[in-house]
Write an enzyme that holds these catalytic residues in place. Sequence first.
Site, PDB file in Angstrom:
ATOM      1  CB  THR A 135      -0.776   0.150   1.308  1.00 13.18           C
ATOM      2  OG1 THR A 135      -1.774  -0.979   1.219  1.00 13.18           O
ATOM      3  CG2 THR A 135      -1.951   1.183   1.201  1.00 13.18           C
ATOM      4  CE  LYS A 188      -5.340  -1.501   2.104  1.00 11.63           C
ATOM      5  NZ  LYS A 188      -4.008  -2.029   1.914  1.00 11.63           N
ATOM      6  CE  LYS A 222       2.105   2.154   4.803  1.00 12.43           C
ATOM      7  NZ  LYS A 222       1.708   1.310   3.610  1.00 12.43           N
TER       8      LYS A 222
END
Length: 295
Positions: A95, A170, A238
């Site tokens: 990701t 995502k 993150k």
Amino acid sequence: MKIGFIGLGIMGKPMARNLARAGHTVVGFSRTRASIDAVADAGVRAGASVADVASGADVVITMLPDGPDVAAVARGEAGLLAAARAGTLWIDMSTIDPALAAALAAEARAVGVRSLDAPVSGGDTGAIAGTLAIMVGGERADFDAALPVLEALGRAVIYIGPAGHGQSAKLCNQVVGALTLLAVSEGLVLAERSGVDAAAVLRAVSAGAAASWMLEHLGPRMLAGDFRAGFFVDLQLKDLRLVADQARRAATPLPGAALVEQLFRAVSAAGGGRLGTQALITALRRLAAAPDPIE
């Protein structure tokens, strides 16, 4: 197919095993030898380096913690783009920032390497079971070519659009998932503070309109004080940073995502960065001055 797999962490190890069990020839590489040895039982062979893994593969998969890790593996004289043969298909399942994914796709195309960004959702349980949701960006023809590989890893393999669009999807997933996890945490803390049987509340809510993956899989862990990581709090932070960056580019206010980021930051600041994301409930318990099972 001959598949090179780079990044054998919590997610990467079971994914590499599933590919080998599906009949593919898999050569793995990770920063630690122990991670490579951990998948040998499934027939995953050890590669000597990124270049070694990439040079002999039809498909190279990367599953790494963050964008700089992916860029470091891809670029440079010893990187996968330099080592891979023309026509090799690179699937990045990490990701990362959608803009970086699009830039790396352009760099791959310039040296004759096909590429897809294909981040996943489903956590370590989905990786182990081979039931991940996979969101894919890139050329449609490359997506079609990748399906035999991706279907060994996921139950829902969805083509989203051009390069970078898998990563954008995502980030949308992370917004929904993080806020659902917050809702589960708030509901269970309210049950605890109200003096009712929180486990019974969990069973009741799971049978109704508020049912969710987070409730089913992470709710019981919250109540049991089981904060072992299927996905680290610091990695969730993150991802929420990437969400905030994307929201700024898209001029889109996301007040809920901003709130849940701060609550995860509180968990990390209290020493919980390497706990699973279900540890979000500990921030709510602290706000409510409620007992915390990890203390």
